[in-house]
Motif scaffolding. Structure first.
Motif, PDB file in Angstrom:
ATOM      1  N   HIS A  15       0.808  -1.234   0.000  1.00 31.92           N
ATOM      2  CA  HIS A  15       0.000   0.000   0.000  1.00 31.92           C
ATOM      3  C   HIS A  15       0.832   1.271   0.000  1.00 31.92           C
ATOM      4  CE1 HIS A  15      -3.241  -2.630   2.133  1.00 31.92           C
ATOM      5  NE2 HIS A  15      -3.252  -2.789   0.838  1.00 31.92           N
ATOM      6  N   GLU A  53       2.114   6.873  -6.017  1.00 27.95           N
ATOM      7  CA  GLU A  53       2.663   5.781  -6.822  1.00 27.95           C
ATOM      8  C   GLU A  53       3.454   6.323  -8.017  1.00 27.95           C
ATOM      9  OE1 GLU A  53      -0.136   2.698  -7.709  1.00 27.95           O
ATOM     10  OE2 GLU A  53      -0.781   2.525  -5.626  1.00 27.95           O
ATOM     11  N   ARG A  54       3.988   7.516  -7.880  1.00 29.90           N
ATOM     12  CA  ARG A  54       4.775   8.143  -8.949  1.00 29.90           C
ATOM     13  C   ARG A  54       5.854   8.976  -8.289  1.00 29.90           C
ATOM     14  NH1 ARG A  54       3.498   9.758 -14.585  1.00 29.90           N
ATOM     15  NH2 ARG A  54       1.701   8.390 -14.484  1.00 29.90           N
ATOM     16  N   THR A  97      11.865  -2.281 -13.460  1.00 25.19           N
ATOM     17  CA  THR A  97      11.422  -3.372 -14.328  1.00 25.19           C
ATOM     18  C   THR A  97      10.973  -2.792 -15.656  1.00 25.19           C
ATOM     19  OG1 THR A  97       9.991  -5.339 -14.446  1.00 25.19           O
ATOM     20  CG2 THR A  97       9.013  -3.374 -13.467  1.00 25.19           C
ATOM     21  N   GLU A  98      11.098  -3.573 -16.718  1.00 22.90           N
ATOM     22  CA  GLU A  98      10.640  -3.169 -18.052  1.00 22.90           C
ATOM     23  C   GLU A  98      11.169  -1.789 -18.446  1.00 22.90           C
ATOM     24  OE1 GLU A  98       6.395  -3.483 -18.178  1.00 22.90           O
ATOM     25  OE2 GLU A  98       6.438  -5.642 -17.937  1.00 22.90           O
ATOM     26  N   VAL A 111       6.972   5.270 -12.295  1.00 20.17           N
ATOM     27  CA  VAL A 111       5.737   4.890 -11.588  1.00 20.17           C
ATOM     28  C   VAL A 111       5.981   3.583 -10.849  1.00 20.17           C
ATOM     29  CG1 VAL A 111       4.159   6.071 -13.149  1.00 20.17           C
ATOM     30  CG2 VAL A 111       4.856   3.738 -13.665  1.00 20.17           C
ATOM     31  N   ARG A 113       5.177  -0.066  -9.820  1.00 26.35           N
ATOM     32  CA  ARG A 113       4.520  -1.198 -10.485  1.00 26.35           C
ATOM     33  C   ARG A 113       4.464  -2.357  -9.504  1.00 26.35           C
ATOM     34  NH1 ARG A 113       4.882  -0.956 -16.035  1.00 26.35           N
ATOM     35  NH2 ARG A 113       3.284  -2.580 -15.982  1.00 26.35           N
ATOM     36  N   PHE A 114       3.266  -2.886  -9.305  1.00 28.65           N
ATOM     37  CA  PHE A 114       3.073  -4.008  -8.388  1.00 28.65           C
ATOM     38  C   PHE A 114       3.550  -5.272  -9.096  1.00 28.65           C
ATOM     39  CE2 PHE A 114       0.021  -6.843  -5.978  1.00 28.65           C
ATOM     40  CZ  PHE A 114       0.658  -6.690  -4.764  1.00 28.65           C
ATOM     41  N   ARG A 115       4.622  -5.861  -8.614  1.00 24.88           N
ATOM     42  CA  ARG A 115       5.260  -6.984  -9.295  1.00 24.88           C
ATOM     43  C   ARG A 115       5.689  -8.061  -8.297  1.00 24.88           C
ATOM     44  NH1 ARG A 115       6.375  -6.464 -14.845  1.00 24.88           N
ATOM     45  NH2 ARG A 115       4.867  -4.933 -15.555  1.00 24.88           N
ATOM     46  N   PHE A 128       6.413  -3.571  -4.715  1.00 26.71           N
ATOM     47  CA  PHE A 128       6.572  -2.583  -5.766  1.00 26.71           C
ATOM     48  C   PHE A 128       7.972  -2.560  -6.365  1.00 26.71           C
ATOM     49  CE2 PHE A 128       2.774  -0.975  -3.725  1.00 26.71           C
ATOM     50  CZ  PHE A 128       1.992  -0.693  -4.836  1.00 26.71           C
ATOM     51  N   LYS A 129       7.991  -2.444  -7.678  1.00 20.82           N
ATOM     52  CA  LYS A 129       9.186  -2.068  -8.406  1.00 20.82           C
ATOM     53  C   LYS A 129       8.846  -0.732  -9.070  1.00 20.82           C
ATOM     54  CE  LYS A 129      10.787  -6.786  -9.345  1.00 20.82           C
ATOM     55  NZ  LYS A 129      11.228  -7.742 -10.407  1.00 20.82           N
ATOM     56  N   PRO A 133       6.611   5.275 -17.212  1.00 21.10           N
ATOM     57  CA  PRO A 133       5.184   5.065 -17.509  1.00 21.10           C
ATOM     58  C   PRO A 133       4.998   4.294 -18.811  1.00 21.10           C
ATOM     59  CG  PRO A 133       5.572   7.329 -16.808  1.00 21.10           C
ATOM     60  CD  PRO A 133       6.919   6.699 -16.991  1.00 21.10           C
ATOM     61  N   ARG A 134       4.009   3.420 -18.825  1.00 19.27           N
ATOM     62  CA  ARG A 134       3.804   2.517 -19.959  1.00 19.27           C
ATOM     63  C   ARG A 134       3.619   3.271 -21.283  1.00 19.27           C
ATOM     64  NH1 ARG A 134       1.897  -2.851 -20.571  1.00 19.27           N
ATOM     65  NH2 ARG A 134       1.697  -3.205 -22.797  1.00 19.27           N
ATOM     66  N   GLU A 135       2.920   4.400 -21.240  1.00 17.83           N
ATOM     67  CA  GLU A 135       2.634   5.106 -22.500  1.00 17.83           C
ATOM     68  C   GLU A 135       3.914   5.602 -23.175  1.00 17.83           C
ATOM     69  OE1 GLU A 135       1.009   5.494 -19.714  1.00 17.83           O
ATOM     70  OE2 GLU A 135       1.240   7.500 -18.877  1.00 17.83           O
ATOM     71  N   LYS A 137       6.330   3.850 -23.822  1.00 16.52           N
ATOM     72  CA  LYS A 137       6.824   2.750 -24.654  1.00 16.52           C
ATOM     73  C   LYS A 137       6.179   2.761 -26.033  1.00 16.52           C
ATOM     74  CE  LYS A 137       9.300   0.376 -21.531  1.00 16.52           C
ATOM     75  NZ  LYS A 137      10.707  -0.029 -21.740  1.00 16.52           N
TER      76      LYS A 137
END
Lengths: 138, 331
Positions: A15, A53-54, A97-98, A111, A113-115, A128-129, A133-135, A137
């Motif tokens: 959390h 979360e950022r 990650t990623e 951001v 990321r729940f991993r 969290f890792k 942000p995904r966008e 990519k």
């Protein structure tokens, strides 16, 4: 409290709960410290705070030499996570990650990321890792 | 009336080109399949989709009364998904959690179960579908093994819902042709036989009960193959919304991922139907889209489809397996 650390710190790890020293405002994450690491207040009066979360990379290292089964390069970063409300950010340590190395620098926004962080036997332990942000990519 | 007040999907970053699989495995390949990262699992992927749905519903996790999950690929016999998703979202204490599995019908069963909870308890419920299909190099399904998640938040009412749930139908036939043991490749049997006696008998009956005479303009279908998904909508003259070409076979989650995609791309006022066909029969849910459709407040399925990285056939296989280093599992 007994039991494994991942169970003791499950609330913080899932959390993003931090602990703010009421004497100086320093935020501890993920542990709730009994002594404030900045002002030395002891026993420190800590109040729970919700972290965003950022956040922003403050520094990072890239691990190149790891056991064969762990993918490299593996960046590890110190990220400042702001509080949802007023107050200082928490300084969090986390795996990326990623995320390609050319995508990150000091000051890059990432951001949470729940991993899956590791496994206890067959059981996945999630926390969290961080990643860009995904966008970005696209 | 129960409404969908928030919708969201999630597709992993990595994709394998099915033609690359075909080059090594034989046969032909077209399209891509989503590959979960090594550190993703059912719970983490479900949480990504759930976060998007909750953001659109503007519902806090702590306010949820129930979390219902649907999956045909949960690797655990005892562990579950729903309770862990609920905990991560802050839905603890007096919260009902339900894990539905064993058939792709789990997707529509989850929507029906959540709707009944909302009616009985006047509290919001979250429905999440999540799947990572096993990629077995000895199986013809290896190229299509996909991964993804979709979620919706159901409420008794909302100021600006994405859709009204207007009808539910099911057809239990007990027919099973496509089946699969945990972690193994599926036994698919005779496609023609399944088409006639499986999907052909179950899906139209369930759909007719859900629609009750309404004519849908959009539809989504979850089924073990693209061909069976098309057959599941055989009696419906509607545009099929599907991510299968980019995501691969996302199991029961396909129904909820594609539903999220439908709600992000539909106009208000459209009649739509969700059909899920799998072992034992079919389920169907009819809905009428409303002003809350669209992509505001959360990442869209289209963003997840566009923001991708190509990976290799080897990673497609490897990333689905936990790796051990000196006896310790590493992500």
């Amino acid at each position: 409290m007994s039991g494994p650390r991942y169970e003791r710190s499950k609330r913080q790890d899932q959390h993003l709960i931090g602990f703010e020293c009421q004497a100086c405002g320093w935020v501890s994450f993920p542990e709730e410290k009994r002594t404030c690491k900045r002002c030395g207040d002891a026993p420190a009066e800590m109040e729970e705070v919700q972290l965003a979360e950022r956040g922003e990379i403050q520094t990072f290292v890239v691990q190149q030499y790891l056991p064969d089964d762990i993918e490299t390069p593996q960046p590890v970063a110190i990220v400042d996570l702001p509080q949802e409300g007023e107050g200082e950010p928490a300084r969090a340590y986390g795996l990326l990650t990623e995320t390609d190395l050319e995508e990150i620098d000091v000051g890059t926004e990432v951001v949470a990321r729940f991993r899956e962080l590791f496994s206890d036997g067959e059981r996945p332990i999630n926390s969290f890792k961080f990643s860009v942000p995904r966008e970005e990519k696209a | 009336m129960v409404v969908i007040d928030g919708h969201g999907g999630y597709v992993p970053l990595y994709r394998v080109d099915r033609s690359e699989v075909a080059a090594q495995h034989g046969g032909r390949g077209r399209g891509e399949s989503a590959v979960p990262a090594r550190d993703e699992n059912h719970v983490t992927m479900a949480c990504e989709a759930a976060d998007n749905a909750l953001a659109r519903a503007d519902v806090a996790g702590a306010d949820l009364g129930a979390v219902v999950t649907a999956s045909v690929s949960d690797p655990f016999a005892e562990h579950g998904i729903a309770a862990h998703v609920a905990y991560r979202l802050g839905a603890t204490g007096d919260v009902r959690t339900t894990d539905l599995r064993g058939s792709r019908r789990a997707a529509t069963d989850a929507l029906a179960s959540a709707r009944e909870f909302v009616v009985a308890n006047d509290a919001p419920a979250l429905v999440v579908g999540v799947d990572v299909l096993p990629a077995d190099p000895d199986s013809d399904d290896v190229a299509e093994a996909g991964a993804g998640a979709g979620a919706v938040v159901l409420r008794p009412e909302a100021d600006e819902p994405a859709a009204d749930l207007t009808g539910f139908g099911q057809a239990t036939t007990g027919f099973v042709e496509h089946h699969r043991r945990h972690g193994e490749a599926a036994e698919t049997g005779d496609a023609k036989f399944e088409g006639r006696h499986g999907v052909g008998e179950a899906a139209p009956a369930a759909t007719e009960r859900a629609l009750d005479g309404a004519a849908p303009v959009k539809a989504v279908a979850a089924a073990p193959s693209g061909r069976l998904a098309g057959a599941a909508l055989g009696g419906v003259d509607a545009e099929q919304v599907s991510t299968r070409e980019q995501v691969g076979d996302a199991g029961a989650a396909a129904a909820l991922l594609d539903l999220a995609h439908l709600l992000e791309t539909a106009d208000a006022g459209d009649t739509a139907v969700v059909v899920a066909y799998g072992a034992g029969g079919a389920g169907a849910v009819a809905l009428q889209t409303a002003d809350g459709v669209g992509t505001t407040d959360a990442r869209s399925v289209a963003t997840y489809l566009d923001a991708k990285e190509e990976t290799t056939y080897a990673k497609h296989l490897e990333y689905r397996e936990p790796v051990e280093y000196e006896g310790v599992k590493t992500p």
